[in-house]
Design an enzyme around this catalytic site. Structure first.
Site, PDB file in Angstrom:
ATOM      1  N   ASP A   1     -73.785  27.680 -62.410  1.00 56.84           N
ATOM      2  CA  ASP A   1     -73.274  29.051 -62.320  1.00 56.84           C
ATOM      3  C   ASP A   1     -73.592  29.685 -60.960  1.00 56.84           C
ATOM      4  O   ASP A   1     -74.113  30.802 -60.886  1.00 56.84           O
ATOM      5  CB  ASP A   1     -73.865  29.920 -63.432  1.00 56.84           C
ATOM      6  CG  ASP A   1     -73.791  29.275 -64.802  1.00 56.84           C
ATOM      7  OD1 ASP A   1     -72.803  28.573 -65.066  1.00 56.84           O
ATOM      8  OD2 ASP A   1     -74.720  29.474 -65.605  1.00 56.84           O
TER       9      ASP A   1
ATOM     10  N   GLU B   1     -64.530  32.209 -69.855  1.00 55.91           N
ATOM     11  CA  GLU B   1     -65.819  32.774 -69.460  1.00 55.91           C
ATOM     12  C   GLU B   1     -65.979  32.668 -67.947  1.00 55.91           C
ATOM     13  O   GLU B   1     -65.099  32.169 -67.244  1.00 55.91           O
ATOM     14  CB  GLU B   1     -66.968  32.046 -70.163  1.00 55.91           C
ATOM     15  CG  GLU B   1     -67.121  30.581 -69.755  1.00 55.91           C
ATOM     16  CD  GLU B   1     -68.262  29.869 -70.468  1.00 55.91           C
ATOM     17  OE1 GLU B   1     -68.777  30.407 -71.476  1.00 55.91           O
ATOM     18  OE2 GLU B   1     -68.641  28.762 -70.014  1.00 55.91           O
TER      19      GLU B   1
END
Length: 316
Positions: free
Chosen positions: A18, A200
């Site tokens: 991420d 997401e």
């Protein structure tokens, strides 16, 4: 400086998922990411993208031993809003690690690397909003357009095997939303429904009078991939009819190059001002057990190629 042609399978920063890179107005770069232990928030700083690779990694916050913000510390992002530094991240409870909600930290000073940070609690929804952040919510990001700040995040809905959608709202302050959530996109296509039905990890890029939002889809193994939305910067950000969604993914696994599950990206510009996409991916196909327990998600970066139609292209 960032090379214009990266080597196939090149890892920029290993074991950091991420990845989020922010370039401040003074030219300073900051890097944040999820660590495999899911127990702390780290940050690096450097005067170039290359410098971030070997920069000192500073722990600026660690999880609570009890209660909220006690587990699954995920996807921190650094933003500079109204003259102050904020970090948006997701966390579970120590006693219930899947009770994931969005939280905010604020820096007490002007140096995000060395000044202390304070907890601002959970991100707050608008007073009349009866839905936001009531369930599994994560991956909040912030962007500005026409003097207004907007918050985009992922939240699960439904029963049984729940669906992760993307939502958007205008912000009242760095810690509170001004408007009720608007559904931005939901997993419509087969490539968004592999393993889990997931949208997401939104990331925002503004270029050529348009706003592009990439996002990640499907489960976090080799199926993980990136989709994209776009909108004219003059349009109403909170009108979902104004957003266009690509029917095909923009970045997917490339077995020939040995890159699996590219996703959860961010955008920045290199020292020449050229756009760069920063994402995580795996360099192996086989995963033992839960993909979230496998630490081999690595930060990678690539230059973006722009088409004559003004659309960004992503090449591994």
């Amino acid at each position: 400086m960032l090379k214009k042609q990266q080597k196939t399978n090149e890892i920029w920063i290993p074991h950091r998922a991420d990845p989020y890179v922010y370039r401040h107005g003074d030219g300073m770069y900051y890097f944040m990411a999820t660590v495999p232990e899911y127990d702390r928030i780290i940050i690096r700083g450097g005067r170039s993208l290359e410098a971030l690779k070997d920069a000192e990694e500073i722990v600026i916050w660690t999880r609570h031993e009890k209660g909220n913000m006690g587990a699954h510390i995920w996807a921190p992002e650094l933003h500079y809003l109204d003259g102050k530094w904020y970090i948006y991240f997701a966390a579970g409870d120590a006693e219930d690690r899947w009770k994931i909600r969005p939280y905010v930290l604020r820096c007490k000073g002007g140096d995000p690397l060395h000044d202390p940070w304070e907890e601002m609690g959970m991100m707050q929804c608008a007073d009349e909003d009866e839905f936001s952040f009531r369930a599994f919510s994560l991956d909040g990001t912030v962007f500005e357009n026409k003097g207004q700040y907007y918050y985009v995040w992922a939240e699960k809905v439904g029963v049984g095997k729940m669906i992760s959608n993307l939502y958007i709202a205008r912000m009242e302050s760095p810690v509170k939303l001004a408007t009720v959530q608007v559904l931005l996109c939901t997993p419509d296509y087969e490539w968004e429904r592999r393993g889990f039905w997931v949208n997401e990890g939104p990331a925002v890029m503004k270029q050529g009078g348009r706003i592009f939002v990439t996002y990640s889809a499907s489960d976090t193994g080799p199926n993980y991939c990136m989709g994209m939305l776009s909108i004219d910067e003059k349009a109403d950000m909170l009108d979902p009819r104004m957003w266009s969604k690509r029917r095909v993914p923009v970045l997917v696994t490339d077995e020939e190059k040995g890159i699996y599950g590219p996703g959860h990206n961010s955008f920045t510009v290199d020292e020449d001002g050229d756009w760069v996409v920063v994402f995580h991916a795996r360099t192996g196909k086989d995963i033992q057990g839960d993909p979230l327990d496998d630490p081999n998600r690595h930060a990678m970066l690539r230059n973006i190629v722009w088409g004559t139609d003004g659309e960004p292209g992503f090449i591994l």
